[in-house]
Design an enzyme around this catalytic site. Structure first.
Site, PDB file in Angstrom:
ATOM      1  N   SER A   1     -20.519  73.892  93.477  1.00 31.67           N
ATOM      2  CA  SER A   1     -21.967  74.074  93.677  1.00 31.67           C
ATOM      3  C   SER A   1     -22.785  73.240  92.702  1.00 31.67           C
ATOM      4  CB  SER A   1     -22.372  75.545  93.613  1.00 31.67           C
ATOM      5  OG  SER A   1     -21.907  76.221  94.765  1.00 31.67           O
TER       6      SER A   1
ATOM      7  N   HIS B   1     -22.548  77.110  99.361  1.00 34.54           N
ATOM      8  CA  HIS B   1     -21.642  76.767  98.270  1.00 34.54           C
ATOM      9  C   HIS B   1     -20.719  75.634  98.697  1.00 34.54           C
ATOM     10  CE1 HIS B   1     -17.651  78.172  99.571  1.00 34.54           C
ATOM     11  NE2 HIS B   1     -18.305  79.099 100.237  1.00 34.54           N
ATOM     12  N   CYS B   2     -20.229  74.925  97.707  1.00 36.44           N
ATOM     13  CA  CYS B   2     -19.160  73.947  97.888  1.00 36.44           C
ATOM     14  C   CYS B   2     -18.094  74.337  96.862  1.00 36.44           C
ATOM     15  CB  CYS B   2     -19.674  72.522  97.722  1.00 36.44           C
ATOM     16  SG  CYS B   2     -20.466  72.181  96.131  1.00 36.44           S
ATOM     17  N   ALA B   3     -17.316  73.400  96.397  1.00 38.81           N
ATOM     18  CA  ALA B   3     -16.275  73.738  95.431  1.00 38.81           C
ATOM     19  C   ALA B   3     -16.857  74.222  94.106  1.00 38.81           C
ATOM     20  CB  ALA B   3     -15.354  72.543  95.201  1.00 38.81           C
TER      21      ALA B   3
ATOM     22  N   PHE C   1     -17.166  77.866  95.123  1.00 41.02           N
ATOM     23  CA  PHE C   1     -15.977  78.609  95.535  1.00 41.02           C
ATOM     24  C   PHE C   1     -14.972  78.715  94.404  1.00 41.02           C
ATOM     25  CE2 PHE C   1     -11.644  78.877  97.065  1.00 41.02           C
ATOM     26  CZ  PHE C   1     -11.708  80.081  97.743  1.00 41.02           C
TER      27      PHE C   1
END
Length: 160
Positions: free
Chosen positions: A97, A93-95, A131
């Site tokens: 996704s 995941h990133c901020a 996230f």
């Protein structure tokens, strides 16, 4: 809906796979925050990989997640493969996704296929809504500064 285009196997449907050059490549699928929480709780065979860059240092994170910044991700693929070799499921995941999470998941899948790295990883997934979606949906977050996070954070810990 993510508009990120990838040319290799990538699907929102779990378990969908496509053969490439006579071999099966690992597919990448999506998982909701609620389902990930249920899958990961008490399960040492699930690894969560946070590919956010500097924002991880001033925002919270998912307890127990590993940080592999997208900026240095490609160079750290062998390290990630070793760290997750005993995991059934690896979730990126990133901020949000939308770009970094899916592209790092795809890069990891390609790396495992191309190097034929010994790995127990069966599922490579991306956290839907990243996230930010995890936190907005009320899922527990950790605000520790441990590197790597030990996953022992309590959601009740006050912000520093």
């Amino acid at each position: 809906m993510c508009r990120f285009l990838i040319s290799a196997p990538f699907s929102r449907r779990r378990g969908e796979r496509r053969a490439e050059a006579g071999r099966m490549a690992r597919s990448v699928s999506y998982v909701s925050a609620a389902k990930l929480l249920a899958m990961a709780r008490g399960n040492p065979r699930v690894a969560i990989i946070d590919v956010r860059d500097e924002e991880r240092s001033y925002q919270a994170h998912i307890g127990g997640s590993h940080h592999f910044s997208s900026r240095s991700f490609a160079a750290r693929l062998p390290e990630l493969a070793r760290a997750t070799g005993d995991k059934d499921t690896v979730v990126f995941h990133c901020a949000l996704s939308k770009v970094r999470g899916p592209s790092c998941a795809k890069m990891f899948s390609d790396y495992l296929s191309e190097t034929k790295e010994e790995s127990g990883t069966k599922n490579i997934m991306v956290l839907e809504r990243g996230f930010n979606g995890w936190e907005l949906s009320g899922q527990p977050v950790c605000r520790c500064t441990d590197a790597p996070c030990k996953g022992t954070c309590s959601p009740e810990e006050p912000e520093l």
